[in-house]
Write an enzyme that holds these catalytic residues in place. Structure first.
Site, short mmCIF file in Angstrom:
data_model
loop_
_atom_site.label_atom_id
_atom_site.label_comp_id
_atom_site.label_asym_id
_atom_site.label_seq_id
_atom_site.Cartn_x
_atom_site.Cartn_y
_atom_site.Cartn_z
N ASP A 1 -10.96 -8.50 7.94
CA ASP A 1 -12.38 -8.33 7.63
C ASP A 1 -13.09 -9.68 7.56
O ASP A 1 -14.24 -9.82 7.98
CB ASP A 1 -12.58 -7.58 6.31
N LYS B 1 3.26 -15.35 1.94
CA LYS B 1 3.19 -16.07 0.67
C LYS B 1 4.64 -16.30 0.25
O LYS B 1 5.09 -15.89 -0.83
CB LYS B 1 2.40 -15.22 -0.35
N TYR C 1 0.82 -1.22 0.00
CA TYR C 1 0.00 0.00 0.00
C TYR C 1 0.86 1.27 0.00
O TYR C 1 0.38 2.35 -0.31
CB TYR C 1 -0.95 0.03 1.21
N ASP D 1 -3.33 -18.08 1.37
CA ASP D 1 -4.51 -18.73 0.80
C ASP D 1 -5.05 -19.80 1.74
O ASP D 1 -6.26 -19.92 1.96
CB ASP D 1 -4.21 -19.31 -0.60
#
Ligand code: NAD
Length: 356
Positions: free
Chosen positions: A251, A191, A141, A223
């Protein structure tokens, strides 16, 4: 020593839920000897209306001078058409950046009394208590370079996922320290099989794990972590992860509980200073109607007591009081269930104060 708490109600239901949290703080100050004083300020749409900016310099100064910030929520349709630079959300981002709040703590707790509110089977989620520790000021970000360019005759958008060892170490330390106060288990999510930046993440967290021999460390690819969160969420104690993975997983974990009106959050700097806020937004659809659930904000006060003010016993007092009102079957409309007693925002706040 008297601690300074800056209260920023913000927009929509912000002022309503903050009023209830302040009632709780007042009881702690007046009856339980909490050495704290409250200051108030403007942020978000309310600040824009007042001075044309969602984060006035004065508010940032107040926040810097405070030990902790308690925030309601910002935003609403009134400000949706504003230029991005002055939209209410910029106030929040500016506070996070201005205070260097790099560690975002997002508990996902499902009180057994509310197990039916989840979309998952009660036996899978009842009693759920996870803490997601998300890195908040780095990663994709914020990574540079970023932007758009022409490549091979096509417009191309690109971002950079970058983490340095010190960035990983400081968020790792937060996660390990919190785990020690809970069930002493950390699951680091990355990851590492595909992304070098998170291969480094795994390496650094593994190295740190040796210094926290009393904490059980495991690693999981993101994942799989997403699958496990909806398959068997109670296997987790503390999860620590990058900015983007944490954004998504927190979330997802919040929704396991089925009630965003119940969930607090904290964003901390390196010295324990923090901004505390419910995870939900300003709920313009119910603003001003006295229907909002104030418990997420009240539980944010409990987090503030635990993580910044070093008052764990008072934090527990609030959490026990919230459980007590749930045991009394009091419910705001968002968590209403058959046979329960429906109450509004102020009545819920009063019930917590009475239970305290
Ligand atoms: P929201 O969280 O405000 O509302 C989503 C739904 O949940 C609505 O139906 C709302 O009524 C309900 N809800 C939320 N909090 C509740 C509470 N305490 N009690 C009962 N019901 C509650 O999300 P949204 O509708 O996507 O966004 C509304 C505004 O809030 C937007 O302007 C958005 O940008 C802003 N927002 C702010 C924050 C923040 O301040 N941290 C976070 C998310 C969204």
């Amino acid at each position: 020593m008297t601690k300074k708490i800056l209260v920023l109600p913000g927009d929509g239901i912000g002022p309503e839920i903050i009023a209830e949290a302040e009632k709780v703080l007042r009881v702690l100050i007046d009856k339980y000897g909490l050495g704290a004083e409250l200051d108030h300020g403007l942020v978000g749409g309310a600040a824009y209306d007042d001075s044309g900016t969602p984060l006035p310099e004065h508010t940032l100064d107040q926040a810097r001078a405070a030990d902790a910030v308690l925030l309601g929520a910002v935003g609403g349709p009134k400000w949706d058409d504003l230029d991005t630079a002055v939209r209410p959300e910029k106030g929040l981002l500016g506070l996070r950046a201005g205070l260097d709040l790099f560690a975002n703590l997002r508990p996902a707790i499902l009180y057994p009394q509310l197990a039916d509110a989840s979309s998952l089977k009660p036996e899978i989620v009842s009693g759920l208590d996870i803490m997601i520790v998300r890195e908040l000021t780095g990663g994709i970000y914020f990574g540079e370079p970023r932007g758009f360019r022409e490549a091979d005759g096509h417009r191309t958008g690109f971002n950079t996922l970058v983490y340095s060892e010190p960035e990983i170490e400081r968020i790792g330390q937060v996660a390990f320290d919190i785990a020690r106060k809970r069930d002493s288990r950390v699951c680091s999510v990355d990851k590492a099989n595909v992304l070098e930046s998170t291969a480094l993440w795994r390496e650094v967290i593994t190295r740190m794990g040796a210094d926290y021999a009393d904490v059980e460390l495991s690693h999981m690819y993101v994942d799989n972590a997403a699958m496990q969160l909806v398959r068997a969420p109670k296997q987790f104690d503390v999860m620590v992860t990058t900015n983007m993975f944490g954004d998504i997983l927190s979330d997802c974990a919040a929704m396991l509980t089925g009630s965003i009106g119940m969930l607090p959050s904290a964003s901390l700097d390196a010295n324990g200073k923090g901004m505390y806020e419910p995870i939900h937004g300003s709920a313009p659809d119910i603003a001003g109607k006295g229907l909002a659930n104030p418990l997420a904000t009240i539980l944010s006060v409990a987090m503030m007591l635990r993580y910044t003010l070093d008052e764990a016993a008072l934090a527990e007092r609030i959490e026990v009081a919230v459980e007590a009102v749930l045991d009394q079957h009091l419910r705001t409309p968002d968590i209403m269930a058959e046979g329960a007693i429906e109450v509004g925002t102020a009545a819920m706040g009063d019930a917590v104060v009475a239970a305290l």
